[in-house]
Each structure stands twice: as C-alpha cells, then as structure tokens.
Design an enzyme around this catalytic site. Structure first.
Site, short mmCIF file in Angstrom:
data_model
loop_
_atom_site.label_atom_id
_atom_site.label_comp_id
_atom_site.label_asym_id
_atom_site.label_seq_id
_atom_site.Cartn_x
_atom_site.Cartn_y
_atom_site.Cartn_z
N ARG A 100 0.77 -1.12 0.14
CA ARG A 100 0.19 -0.13 -0.11
C ARG A 100 0.93 1.31 0.02
O ARG A 100 1.71 1.64 0.89
CB ARG A 100 -1.09 -0.04 1.03
CG ARG A 100 -1.63 1.24 1.19
CD ARG A 100 -2.70 1.41 2.44
NE ARG A 100 -3.18 2.65 2.22
CZ ARG A 100 -3.27 3.60 3.39
NH1 ARG A 100 -3.05 3.24 4.72
NH2 ARG A 100 -3.86 4.92 3.27
N HIS A 146 -3.05 11.18 0.64
CA HIS A 146 -2.50 10.72 1.86
C HIS A 146 -1.83 12.27 2.45
O HIS A 146 -0.54 11.97 2.65
CB HIS A 146 -1.59 9.61 2.18
CG HIS A 146 -1.31 8.92 3.38
ND1 HIS A 146 -1.60 7.70 3.54
CD2 HIS A 146 -0.90 9.62 4.46
CE1 HIS A 146 -1.45 7.32 4.86
NE2 HIS A 146 -0.99 8.46 5.61
N GLU A 193 -7.48 8.60 6.14
CA GLU A 193 -8.05 9.37 7.40
C GLU A 193 -8.35 10.68 7.54
O GLU A 193 -7.53 11.84 7.92
CB GLU A 193 -6.61 9.28 8.18
CG GLU A 193 -6.24 7.94 8.67
CD GLU A 193 -5.15 7.70 9.77
OE1 GLU A 193 -4.52 8.90 10.00
OE2 GLU A 193 -4.71 6.51 9.92
N ASN A 322 -8.09 1.84 9.35
CA ASN A 322 -6.87 2.03 9.92
C ASN A 322 -6.81 2.30 11.45
O ASN A 322 -7.89 3.05 11.83
CB ASN A 322 -6.11 3.48 9.60
CG ASN A 322 -5.56 3.64 8.11
OD1 ASN A 322 -5.55 2.62 7.57
ND2 ASN A 322 -5.25 4.90 7.72
N TYR A 324 -4.94 1.40 15.64
CA TYR A 324 -3.85 1.23 16.34
C TYR A 324 -3.86 0.86 17.85
O TYR A 324 -3.08 0.08 18.31
CB TYR A 324 -2.79 2.63 16.30
CG TYR A 324 -2.23 2.82 15.03
CD1 TYR A 324 -3.22 3.31 13.87
CD2 TYR A 324 -1.10 2.62 14.66
CE1 TYR A 324 -2.51 3.71 12.70
CE2 TYR A 324 -0.38 2.80 13.39
CZ TYR A 324 -1.20 3.27 12.39
OH TYR A 324 -0.72 3.62 11.02
N GLU A 389 -4.17 0.15 7.93
CA GLU A 389 -2.80 0.28 8.65
C GLU A 389 -3.14 -0.25 9.98
O GLU A 389 -4.25 -0.34 10.60
CB GLU A 389 -2.78 2.02 8.99
CG GLU A 389 -2.00 2.67 7.71
CD GLU A 389 -2.05 4.09 8.02
OE1 GLU A 389 -1.79 4.43 9.29
OE2 GLU A 389 -2.03 4.66 7.05
C1 PNW Z 1 -1.74 7.54 10.81
N1 PNW Z 1 -3.73 10.18 16.23
O1 PNW Z 1 -1.94 8.79 11.25
C2 PNW Z 1 -1.44 7.62 9.48
O2 PNW Z 1 -1.92 7.31 8.40
C3 PNW Z 1 0.17 7.62 8.93
O3 PNW Z 1 0.53 8.49 7.91
C4 PNW Z 1 0.90 7.85 10.37
O4 PNW Z 1 2.21 7.54 9.97
C5 PNW Z 1 0.44 6.61 11.23
O5 PNW Z 1 -0.71 6.68 11.47
C6 PNW Z 1 1.27 6.69 12.44
O6 PNW Z 1 0.89 7.92 13.21
C7 PNW Z 1 -2.56 9.01 12.68
O7 PNW Z 1 -3.47 11.27 16.98
C8 PNW Z 1 -2.14 10.22 13.35
O8 PNW Z 1 -4.57 9.28 16.73
C9 PNW Z 1 -2.27 10.61 14.42
C10 PNW Z 1 -3.47 9.69 15.17
C11 PNW Z 1 -3.68 8.56 14.41
C12 PNW Z 1 -3.05 8.16 13.23
#
Ligand code: PNW
Length: 488
Positions: A100, A146, A193, A322, A324, A389
């Site tokens: 991706r 992006h 996002e 995406n 985390y 992601e």
């Molecule tokens: C994503 N938050 O960003 C993006 O899609 C990527 O480009 C980035 O490098 C990756 O996650 C890691 O950060 C985020 O504040 C940025 O919760 C901020 C947040 C979540 C995702």
C-alpha cells in the site's frame, strides 16, 4: 494472486489470542487475502523537486520553525523515490503479496489544478513503481490522498476549505490516476484518514496547514466526503466496467471501550465513535451525519444537499480501517473532536495502564480492542473490511543503535496480539476482512514527530539510507503464510 505454493508450510499456532477458544490452528485467510506493508508519499519519497514535483502543503509546513519536533522535513525522508526498486525487492524477499502506497498529487500535477499541466516524469515514476511491484508478484494498493496537497491549491483558494474549487481539482487528479494507472492498479483508496486532515490540520493545527479553528474542521471534513463521493462515482461509472477494480475510503478509528457500565459512559463511548468514525462513515455507508454531531455542532456542521447525499451514500465499496489502539471513554469533557468525552488508558480499578506505552502518547498495546472494533464496524456498516494500517512505534527506539533496533521485541509482541485478534474476528466471528497492511514498511517521516518516531518494520539509517529488516518484518508475512488457506 497468491504467495502460496506446493511448499506451503504447515499452519502453526502462532498468534492464538489469549483466552481464545480457537486453540488449534485452522487456516484463516483465503488465498486472495492481501497482506503487506503501508507507506505514504510524503513520508518516504524525499526528492522534493525531482521530475518537476511541485511543493505540497507539507513542504511548506515543515519550513515553518517549530512545527516538526526535530526540525526534519518531507524534503529528506527515506529516499524511496531513488531507492524504490531496492524497497520492492526487499518486500518480495520478506514474502508479502501486496504493497500500500500513496501518490503525491504535486508530483503528478505540480500545481494541482484541473487546468494545470501534468508531469510526465511524475507519471513515469509511479508507472515504474507499479510495474516493479507487479513484476515482483506484489499487488499494488494505492491511496490518492495521504495528506500532501499541492501548495498552490492552498494559495489559490484555501484547499479543502473551498469545496466548489477543490472537488473539481480532486476529480481531475483522480481521473488522471485512474486513466494512467488503473489498467494495473485494482485497489483504490480515495482518502487516508479524513479525521486527521480536518482535526489535526485545521482544528488543532499540529499538521499542515497548521490552522487552529473550531469551525474549519467540519467544513474540511464535508469537502473531503464530497470529493471522495464524486471520485468514487466517477471510477465506478467510467473505469470500473473495464478495469474491474474496487474503490473505497480509509478511516482512522480505535476501539472506544466504556470506562464503566453506567449509561453515561456507554453513551460517551458511542459519542466518541460518532466523531472518530461516524463523522465520515455514517454519511458514506448510512446516508447521514451522526445525530450526536448534528445536536452538538448545530450550524457549524454543513448539511448535505439532496444531490450531495445521493452521491455520498453508498460510495465506498468497502470499509478501509486504520487502527492502532484502544481507549477507555468516560462521560464528560470539552474536546469536540473526541465527542466531548474523556479518553484514558488508566484502568478503572486503579491497577495501572491498559497496555504497554509506545513512543506516541496516543498509542498503547491493547490487542483485545481490535476484535471488538471489527465486529462493531461490520455490525454497523455491513460492508467488507480492508485493514489498511496497524502499527507500533517503540518508546525511544531512535536512541538505539541500528544493531539494537532490529530486535524489535515489543513491536513483534504488538503485531502478534493484533494479528491474533484479527484472526479471531475472521475465523470465529466471520467478519469479512480482505487485507492487512502493517504501518509501516520503513522508519520514516512521522509528520510532526519527524524522523525520531520510528514505526518501521525495516530500520532506516537516515545518514546512509541503509535498510535493515527488523524481526517484525519477518514475523508478519510468516503469520499470513502460516495461517493461509491453500489455493483452491
Ligand atoms: C496514521 N492520532 O496517522 C497515518 O495514516 C500515517 O501516515 C501515520 O504515520 C501513522 O498513522 C502513525 O501515526 C495517525 O493522533 C496520526 O490518533 C495521528 C493519530 C492516528 C493516526
């Protein structure tokens, strides 16, 4: 395409979730399941002017003092523009079946607008990249936007603040990508996002263009939803019949677990989901903004005209996810971007934090939330899911030597937990998930956190640009090989 062959290894129990009833190892993922690493143009390419690339809003943002924690910049990241063949060869060696990446709008149309010239050198770069993927047995999975907006469009009309200007310019850019790359790219994401574009770019101001406002995010979000809707309609009408690909949007969204079982905390968790996910997903999959946002924001939340909502509703062929981490959500708070709730990682019984802390304050390792999130998304939106992601930045990894950093035990642990939860969601809960991309292939430019927050499964020495796979780079493809079904 498949990476499985007659030498397919016997499935192993790697990644069985703690407490799972699924103790034995049954192959979980169909042969066409896409797995690999994700990246984004601004974070890895470098070469900011080669081939006539125009400046983006992120080039501009990085030039302002104090915006990027270590003073680094998109101008010098990982040199992927120069080293892409090496990077694709490495992915092939690691055994992934998909990659991706995102296109840089200002590399393809340096000034960005519908009347502005196209850069054939930019087209050639992405043609070469796509061809190299295909020659290596790697399915290209492309994102149009992006976060790197041609700076010129910000100057001309304020970028995403002006829907009447940006939508036609984005459509022209999307048409260029579909027509020049769509013979080979069959998986499209319009946007990555939009919450981050709207809130971090225009509300909090931590990301380009660095605006601080409590009205702009809702306007920007609306423009992005419309640009997505019109671009997806164009693809389905003009390209899909011959090119036969799929198109969708990808949203960030982490599991929101109520802090307690009081009705207030349960409602707060839903309010948080409404702003983080529903702001974009509800119009696109259900045809309206979430009621909690309408009630809270009143006139500040734009309204869809009848024509607009017809374009938007049903415009995404899948849910791009995406994700985390997991947060506990308490009722009360004044942060509109979190639904006026309070997020915490501290457990209610006072016994400590939910999970291990990463380098980012917003990210802890909480594997059980992923299975709940996938169930929530499928129950609510009833559409197939592509995970686009998921990843981990080790606390202070940048202080380690390269030799130390390649043994990334806490990243391996994070991915084992996430992948186990994914497998439980697919095998036990029967959630249709079609892809998984780890963020990220390389240590790269982590936006306002610069080069010192490392999300890579491959270590990058930013002096020499040497790449060295970390333990996680081997573990992730192995999981999918071990858990794949044999091709029929
Ligand atoms: C994503 N938050 O960003 C993006 O899609 C990527 O480009 C980035 O490098 C990756 O996650 C890691 O950060 C985020 O504040 C940025 O919760 C901020 C947040 C979540 C995702």
């Amino acid at each position: 395409m498949t990476t499985n062959g007659s030498s397919h290894p016997k499935p192993t129990p790697l990644g069985v979730a703690p407490g799972s009833k699924f103790e034995d190892s049954v192959p979980a993922f169909p042969p066409d399941f896409l797995f690999g690493f994700a990246t984004a143009s601004a974070q890895i390419e470098s070469s900011p002017t080669e081939g006539g690339r125009g400046p983006s809003n992120w080039d501009r943002f990085c030039e302002q003092p104090g915006t990027i924690i270590d003073g680094s910049s998109v101008a010098r990241t990982t040199d992927h523009y120069r080293l892409f063949r090496e990077d694709i060869a490495l992915m092939k060696k690691l055994g992934v079946n998909s990659y991706r990446f995102s296109f840089s709008w200002s590399r393809l149309i340096p000034k960005g607008g519908a009347e502005d010239p196209v850069s054939e050198k930019g087209i050639k770069f992405y043609n070469d990249l796509i061809d190299e993927c295909l020659a290596s047995g790697i399915t290209p999975f492309a994102t149009l936007y992006h976060w790197d907006l041609p700076a010129e469009l910000d100057d001309r009309y304020g970028g995403w603040l002006s829907k009447d200007n940006i939508v036609p310019d984005f459509l022209n850019y999307a048409r260029l990508c579909f027509s020049r790359f769509g013979d080979r790219v069959k998986h499209w994401l319009t946007f990555n996002e939009p919450w981050c574009v709207a809130v971090l770019g225009h509300g909090i101001g931590a990301f380009a263009p660095g605006h601080k406002s409590d009205t702009e995010p809702w306007i920007v979000g609306h423009s992005v939803i419309l640009a997505h809707g019109y671009a997806a309609r164009m693809y389905r009408k003009d390209f899909k019949p011959t090119q036969q690909g799929v198109i969708g949007i990808t949203l960030n969204g982490d599991w929101a677990e109520p802090f307690s079982d009081t009705p207030e905390d349960i409602k707060a968790a839903q309010d948080k989901h409404d702003v983080a996910i529903g702001w974009f997903a509800d119009p696109i999959y259900l045809g309206r903004y979430p009621q909690s946002m309408i009630d809270r924001l009143g006139e500040r939340l734009p309204k869809f005209s009848e024509e607009e909502i017809k374009i938007v509703h049903g415009s995404s062929e899948f849910y791009g996810c995406n994700t985390y981490t997991t947060n506990l959500i308490k009722a009360g708070g004044d942060d509109e971007y979190q639904g006026c709730t309070t997020l915490t990682f501290v457990k209610p019984d006072g016994s400590g934090e939910l999970g291990q802390q990463s380098h980012m304050d917003w990210l802890q390792d909480v594997p059980w939330g992923l299975r709940k999130l996938l169930n929530y998304l499928y129950d609510r939106y009833k559409t197939p899911i592509y995970m686009t992601e998921n990843g981990w930045a080790i606390m202070n990894e940048n202080d380690l030597t390269g030799e130390e950093a390649v043994h990334d035990a806490s990243r391996v642990q994070y991915f084992q937990g996430q992948l186990a939860a994914l497998r439980d969601a697919v095998v036990i809960d029967k959630i249709p998930v079609h892809s998984y991309f780890a963020w990220s292939m390389l240590d790269n430019f982590e936006w306002a956190s610069g080069l010192q927050a490392r999300f890579g499964c491959v270590h990058v020495d930013f002096e020499t640009m040497k790449r060295t796979p970390k333990d996680s780079a081997f573990m992730i493809p192995k999981f999918f090989h071990d858990n794949a079904m044999l091709p029929q």
